[in-house]
Design a protein around this motif. Structure first.
Motif, PDB file in Angstrom:
ATOM      1  N   LEU A  76      15.296 -50.540 -17.034  1.00 34.92           N
ATOM      2  CA  LEU A  76      15.107 -51.995 -17.041  1.00 34.92           C
ATOM      3  C   LEU A  76      14.255 -52.447 -15.858  1.00 34.92           C
ATOM      4  CD1 LEU A  76      18.747 -53.046 -17.986  1.00 34.92           C
ATOM      5  CD2 LEU A  76      16.730 -53.084 -19.480  1.00 34.92           C
ATOM      6  N   ASN A  77      14.452 -51.821 -14.721  1.00 36.83           N
ATOM      7  CA  ASN A  77      13.663 -52.141 -13.540  1.00 36.83           C
ATOM      8  C   ASN A  77      12.184 -51.839 -13.768  1.00 36.83           C
ATOM      9  OD1 ASN A  77      12.501 -50.540 -10.861  1.00 36.83           O
ATOM     10  ND2 ASN A  77      13.349 -52.550 -10.405  1.00 36.83           N
ATOM     11  N   PHE A  86      14.991 -57.412 -25.043  1.00 38.57           N
ATOM     12  CA  PHE A  86      14.079 -56.361 -24.591  1.00 38.57           C
ATOM     13  C   PHE A  86      14.326 -55.008 -25.239  1.00 38.57           C
ATOM     14  CE2 PHE A  86      15.366 -59.165 -21.012  1.00 38.57           C
ATOM     15  CZ  PHE A  86      14.229 -59.947 -20.969  1.00 38.57           C
ATOM     16  N   VAL A  87      15.375 -54.888 -26.040  1.00 38.23           N
ATOM     17  CA  VAL A  87      15.737 -53.590 -26.627  1.00 38.23           C
ATOM     18  C   VAL A  87      15.857 -53.728 -28.136  1.00 38.23           C
ATOM     19  CG1 VAL A  87      17.450 -51.742 -26.715  1.00 38.23           C
ATOM     20  CG2 VAL A  87      16.991 -52.906 -24.540  1.00 38.23           C
ATOM     21  N   GLY A 125       9.332 -54.107 -23.238  1.00 39.33           N
ATOM     22  CA  GLY A 125      10.559 -53.756 -23.941  1.00 39.33           C
ATOM     23  C   GLY A 125      10.786 -52.272 -24.094  1.00 39.33           C
ATOM     24  N   SER A 162      18.324 -65.175 -21.006  1.00 37.76           N
ATOM     25  CA  SER A 162      18.199 -64.101 -21.995  1.00 37.76           C
ATOM     26  C   SER A 162      18.483 -64.611 -23.401  1.00 37.76           C
ATOM     27  CB  SER A 162      19.155 -62.948 -21.647  1.00 37.76           C
ATOM     28  OG  SER A 162      18.825 -62.388 -20.406  1.00 37.76           O
ATOM     29  N   MET A 186      10.922 -54.565 -16.350  1.00 34.75           N
ATOM     30  CA  MET A 186      11.085 -55.948 -15.882  1.00 34.75           C
ATOM     31  C   MET A 186      11.431 -55.950 -14.392  1.00 34.75           C
ATOM     32  SD  MET A 186      13.293 -57.390 -19.072  1.00 34.75           S
ATOM     33  CE  MET A 186      14.363 -55.958 -19.022  1.00 34.75           C
ATOM     34  N   PHE A 205      15.065 -57.310 -12.918  1.00 33.56           N
ATOM     35  CA  PHE A 205      15.978 -56.270 -12.425  1.00 33.56           C
ATOM     36  C   PHE A 205      15.394 -55.687 -11.140  1.00 33.56           C
ATOM     37  CE2 PHE A 205      17.043 -56.581 -16.886  1.00 33.56           C
ATOM     38  CZ  PHE A 205      18.423 -56.493 -16.874  1.00 33.56           C
ATOM     39  N   LEU A 263      20.219 -46.614 -16.841  1.00 33.73           N
ATOM     40  CA  LEU A 263      19.798 -47.757 -17.659  1.00 33.73           C
ATOM     41  C   LEU A 263      19.097 -48.787 -16.793  1.00 33.73           C
ATOM     42  CD1 LEU A 263      19.757 -49.310 -20.328  1.00 33.73           C
ATOM     43  CD2 LEU A 263      22.038 -50.170 -19.773  1.00 33.73           C
ATOM     44  N   TRP A 264      19.654 -49.054 -15.624  1.00 33.53           N
ATOM     45  CA  TRP A 264      19.025 -50.025 -14.721  1.00 33.53           C
ATOM     46  C   TRP A 264      17.630 -49.561 -14.325  1.00 33.53           C
ATOM     47  CZ3 TRP A 264      16.861 -50.092  -9.904  1.00 33.53           C
ATOM     48  CH2 TRP A 264      16.610 -51.363  -9.359  1.00 33.53           C
ATOM     49  N   LEU A 313      20.225 -57.561 -22.513  1.00 29.87           N
ATOM     50  CA  LEU A 313      19.385 -56.519 -23.101  1.00 29.87           C
ATOM     51  C   LEU A 313      18.749 -56.953 -24.417  1.00 29.87           C
ATOM     52  CD1 LEU A 313      21.603 -53.340 -22.531  1.00 29.87           C
ATOM     53  CD2 LEU A 313      19.650 -54.106 -21.173  1.00 29.87           C
TER      54      LEU A 313
END
Length: 773
Positions: free
Chosen positions: A336-337, A377-378, A171, A116, A340, A344, A332-333, A374
């Motif tokens: 992200l899943n 991607f954020v 993202g 990352s 990505m 994740f 949040l996960w 993060l």
């Protein structure tokens, strides 16, 4: 005569005693009514001075204390007390993580963290950090209307999006609401459309943008406004949907200007309905963009399953959300899943990294590592960080103490300490008495003693006492029996049970909220009135509707009548909106109403009329979930949150209807709050969520103002820790003169931390969410 329009339809056919039939309510002929009335003592006093309700409460308390047969089911000392889950909570503490456990978690993250960091520094190298026009790496697309001015932070967001696209990454664009996320996305799509020469290209290239229905038209308008030459298609009507999947019509070009490529705008509901068709799109699907991306927070929701079934091998994904973390890390996960899935892929593993329910117990290094993960991607910027002071006025929030009044306390105590059936019967008897008290003219032929005896009879009947017991317990029962049956039919069944049979349900938590907000949500003794003039005087009208409405009345008196502010009132419940409409009507306050049933045409018309400079409308009454998105109401500068949403981001979105670009005045938010109740525990959990968002998201510095540093900055752990408890006493139920001055103070100095410190011991209000000095 002003006719009330907020009355609900009531079915009066069902018996109040569900164990009995409708025959329990004997309807007497006119002759029988007259015969029985002749034997009943009439009421000859002044109706306005007769308070049956207070007299009955005294009788009820006396009977309970004497441990008689009457009302013994309401004696809380004799009832086995159930666990009271409404007292202020202390979050369950887990044992602190051992150093060995922490080390294992850190080891599991190491590879991911290093990867990352690499992504972050690559992207950071590609971005212009100074905002110097000579150093921008990408030109503004020619498709952008030349009259549109792109702010530096928006251009940086545009370049960040392009960097993701060039590096094949997905993202989350998570700028705070009101910072122009839509414009940044359209700049990205315009750039791709121009540079890949999609105009009049024989191949098909689709940018699929999925949005909530309430913002679909706004997206169409934004495309027309910002980039009128960018082809788009509003995929919503049945005809368009049918035509799109016919190959011969699609080849001719269904997008604007008869293009085969462009932005396809549709809604969550439509994409789920037509998912079988969308799965057939192969190379043509170039970008998937989800507006209000936090809607994907549920791993198993139908929408996320449908979107995951699309063929996205040759496309990128962007989520747009101003609230990436709303309730917990699971949500949040989930986001992200979605963007990505290869990284994740295992929620269980992710959860092992951050398995503490208390955010304070998670090791700082673990949080720092999450920030690193993060970072590539954020992108998140806050209004306070990117806008100039003159672009966005100040904002502060008051917590307004609204203790339970005596009636609310009795109802609430029965609910949380008694069985539900006993609470229900208590509420029915209490409501019958209150109805007769506030509508004395309907029972003017009976004296108070007779009506109180009827309430005793009602208690016995609700608990299935046989008639023999009634004869022994109620004096002159034989004489009064027909009177009781008449009152059952003409008062209890017709007015009381007709309402409460649908409002007193087994949802205990909802009953708590209704009692706190306004007990009239469950039973409204003024419900049958057709004329607002029949609502009696203001003091009587407000007397039994709870302290929240009384505090609201005091606030509106200050804000509207004394200071001429315009106010938004948000509440969670449509039934509460009905009652607030009644209140505003009785006070002759001009207002507008917006709920989920308001049509789009009426919605826009009402907003336009409210926003006019010479508008007579002083209050906009809004259902929180219906009015939290897509509305600009900057003519108001005051927000009253009548009740809070469990999801703090929902209330923040409501506040942003006023505190946004275009607002010219300092803003004040007034949150009504009932401590030592359901709302106490609710508010503590809300603050835990706010704190988690602060630690995980806001402290992550996802702005790309600087390259990622190896050293970990200190995390402000107690940023949201604030004392919001009040002394629960009978004194100072009304605003003091000092408090009124503070509530109305809109000077710049009143929005500072030092100002709040000077007024931290006021009995009815607390000031927080202030600006730094």
């Amino acid at each position: 005569m002003t006719i009330r329009k907020s009355k609900r339809i009531i079915n009066q056919n069902k018996s109040y005693n569900e164990s009995e039939s409708d025959n329990d309510f004997m309807i007497l002929s006119e002759e029988e009514e007259q015969t029985h009335q002749d034997n009943i003592p009439s009421f000859d006093g002044d109706l306005s001075n007769s308070n049956i309700y207070n007299e009955f409460i005294q009788v009820l308390d006396k009977e309970i204390q004497s441990k008689s047969k009457f009302f013994q089911e309401f004696n809380l000392e004799l009832i086995k007390k159930s666990k009271n889950d409404d007292m202020p909570i202390n979050p369950p503490c887990k044992d602190a993580l051992s150093q060995e456990e922490i080390n294992k978690k850190i080891d599991a993250l190491n590879t991911f963290v290093e990867q990352s960091k690499l992504y972050s520094n690559i992207i950071a190298d590609q971005l212009n950090e100074t905002g110097n026009e000579n150093e921008w790496k990408y030109d503004i697309p020619g498709l952008l209307d030349p009259n549109i001015k792109v702010k530096d932070y928006q251009r940086q967001g545009y370049e960040w999006l392009l960097s993701l696209y060039i590096n094949g990454l997905n993202g989350i664009l998570s700028d705070e609401m009101g910072l122009g996320k839509t414009l940044q996305i359209l700049l990205l799509l315009c750039f791709i459309y121009e540079n890949e020469q999609m105009k009049n290209n024989k191949s098909e290239n689709i940018f699929l943008v999925v949005v909530p229905l309430t913002t679909l038209d706004n997206w169409v308008n934004e495309v027309k406004k910002f980039c009128p030459q960018l082809p788009y298609l509003k995929y919503y009507s049945k005809d368009i949907r049918n035509d799109f999947w016919q190959a011969n019509k699609r080849k001719k070009g269904l997008f604007s200007n008869q293009n085969r490529s462009g932005v396809l705008l549709t809604t969550y509901e439509i994409i789920m309905s037509d998912i079988q068709h969308f799965r057939t799109l192969d190379h043509s699907l170039r970008y998937l963009i989800i507006d209000e991306g936090h809607r994907l927070k549920n791993l198993n929701c139908k929408l996320i399953n449908c979107l995951n079934s699309l063929n996205l091998k040759h496309s990128n994904k962007i989520l747009i959300t101003g609230t990436p973390l709303q309730n917990n890390l699971i949500e949040l996960w989930s986001l992200l899943n979605f963007i990505m899935p290869n990284i994740f892929s295992d929620y269980e593993e992710f959860n092992k990294w951050f398995d503490s329910t208390d955010i304070h117990q998670i090791d700082k290094q673990l949080i720092a590592n999450l920030h690193v993960i993060l970072k590539p991607f954020v992108l998140r910027r806050l209004k306070k960080d990117v806008l100039l002071k003159n672009e966005l006025p100040m904002k502060k929030e008051f917590l307004i103490k609204c203790s339970l009044d005596p009636r609310q306390r009795r109802l609430y105590s029965q609910l949380v300490k008694n069985t539900f059936q006993n609470y229900k019967n208590y509420f029915l008897i209490d409501s019958a008495c209150l109805f007769m008290d506030l509508n004395r003219d309907l029972v003017k032929e009976y004296d108070n003693n007779t009506l109180i005896l009827y309430l005793k009879y009602l208690y016995l009947k609700l608990y299935d006492f046989i008639e023999f017991d009634m004869m022994s317990l109620i004096q002159n029962y034989d004489t009064l029996k027909h009177t009781f049956e008449l009152l059952d039919t003409n008062i209890f069944k017709k007015y009381v049970y007709a309402q409460t049979k649908s409002t007193i349900n087994n949802n205990v938590q909802m009953q708590k909220r209704h009692i706190i907000n306004n007990p009239f949500i469950i039973f409204n003794p003024y419900y049958h009135h057709d004329d607002y003039e029949e609502m009696n005087t203001k003091s009587i009208f407000l007397k039994y509707q709870g302290n929240k409405l009384k505090k609201l009345d005091s606030l509106l008196s200050l804000l509207i009548k004394q200071s001429h502010h315009k106010v938004l009132i948000f509440t969670q419940f449509i039934t509460n909106i009905d009652l607030l409409v009644d209140y505003l009507k009785t006070q002759n306050i001009e207002h507008k109403v917006l709920t989920g049933t308001t049509t789009n045409i009426s919605r826009q018309q009402d907003i336009t009329e409210f926003q006019q400079s010479n508008s007579p409308y002083k209050v906009f009454l809004i259902s929180t979930r219906a009015g939290g998105l897509g509305i600009n109401l900057t003519k108001a500068d005051s927000i009253i949150l009548y009740d809070s949403d469990w999801n703090p981001s929902i209330d923040k979105q409501a506040i942003d209807r006023v505190h946004r670009i275009g607002q010219t005045k300092n803003v004040a938010v007034y949150r009504l709050f009932c401590g030592s109740s359901y709302e106490q525990s609710q508010f503590e959990k809300i603050h835990m969520k706010n704190h988690m968002n602060e630690v995980i998201v806001e402290n992550g510095n996802f702005t790309y103002k600087n390259k990622l540093k190896d050293d970990v900055e200190e995390i402000k752990e107690d940023y949201y820790k604030y004392d919001f408890t009040f002394e629960d006493g009978k004194l100072h139920d009304e605003f003091t003169k000092r408090e009124k001055d503070v509530l109305l103070d809109r000077s710049n100095a009143s929005y500072t931390k030092s100002y709040a410190e000077n007024y931290k011991d006021l009995p009815n209000i607390k000031l927080f969410n202030f600006n730094e000095d």
